[in-house]
Design a protein around this motif. Structure first.
Motif: not given
Length: 298
Positions: A71-77, A281-283
């Motif tokens: 989910t965190l990686e998806l938000r980064n993308r 670490l804020e993603g």
């Protein structure tokens, strides 16, 4: 002006509902309660295909990612999606990471009272607001080949609890005192001049009760901290890291040679420091978080 769909509104409301009352969020979003729950519970639409494909791509490249990190990686993308939806998609497509569920024998370096024990200074206070203040360390066992007693290697790491970065490490066939002293000396060399003292926390393994280890800490004005006997939660950060490392190495791969194991371990440590993102670490990855922190300070 681009119109926001009810699905997008529902995703935003879901992400914020743990901070604000849902009644107020729905009013601001101009969304009825029935429309909200319909949007949350609706079946996949065509747009979800892109999301599923992106999740598959993330799981392919990051084999140790659970649904929260996905989910965190998806938000980064650029995907605004709730972790519950990601969990549902991963469940339905059978792409959840299950390697964390496997139970393996844990290496134990405790050999009784064979030196001097230190108090538990850390006392599970793992948070810190400054680098090189709290360092945790431990030793774990990695196996290759037929996993006989002669096909086992030992890894020790020193982790900074501010950046959550592995600062130094060592891999050896023998978990001797010198084995843990070598990366400790490296750590002392890279430690910057600081107005506060460093604390290094470990378990009660025989290496950490050894006079050479204790003397090196005192000589460099480093506080020593030890977990209580048979209390792994006192060093939970290292326990968690070793679990992640084994998911990324030995639990998903079978290494025929020591060289394969060494290469894979080295690659994973580089990947963990530079690419594995963390919510706290804020993603960002540990190295990127360190770089960003120093840029803000500068």
């Amino acid at each position: 002006e681009e119109k926001i769909s009810n699905q997008e509104k529902a995703q935003i409301v879901t992400e914020l509902r743990h901070k604000f009352k849902i009644v107020h969020l729905l009013k601001i979003a101009n969304l009825s309660r029935s429309s909200y729950y319909h949007a949350v519970n609706h079946d996949y639409n065509k747009d979800d295909n892109d999301l599923v494909n992106e999740i598959r791509e993330i799981r392919k490249n990051f084999k140790d990612y659970g649904y929260r990190r996905v989910t965190l990686e998806l938000r980064n993308r650029g995907f605004h999606v709730n972790h519950k939806k990601v969990l549902r998609i991963m469940n339905e497509n059978k792409i959840l990471c299950d390697a964390y569920d496997k139970k393996v024998r844990k290496y134990n370096s405790y050999k009784g009272n064979c030196g001097k024990k230190a108090p538990n200074r850390l006392n599970r206070r793992f948070n810190t607001d400054r680098p090189f203040q709290k360092i945790v360390t431990d030793v774990t066992e990695l196996r290759w080949g037929n996993e006989t007693t002669s096909e086992r290697a030992y890894l020790t790491t020193y982790m900074d609890l501010f950046f959550w970065e592995i600062l130094t490490w060592n891999l050896s066939l023998h978990p001797t005192v010198e084995f843990i002293l070598e990366p400790l000396r490296e750590l002392i060399k890279i430690r910057p001049d600081l107005p506060y003292r460093m604390t290094i926390h470990s378990d009660q393994g025989f290496q950490y009760q050894n006079d050479e280890f204790i003397h090196l800490l005192k000589e460099n004005k480093i506080f020593q901290s030890m977990s209580r006997k048979a209390t792994c939660l006192d060093n939970a950060c290292m326990e968690s890291f070793f679990n992640q490392l084994k998911v990324g190495t030995t639990r998903n791969n079978h290494y025929q040679t020591l060289n394969q194991l060494q290469t894979s371990t080295k690659d994973y440590l580089f990947y963990y420091n530079n690419y594995r993102i963390k919510e706290k670490l804020e993603g960002l990855s540990p190295v990127k978080y360190r770089q960003q922190t120093f840029q803000l300070v500068a």
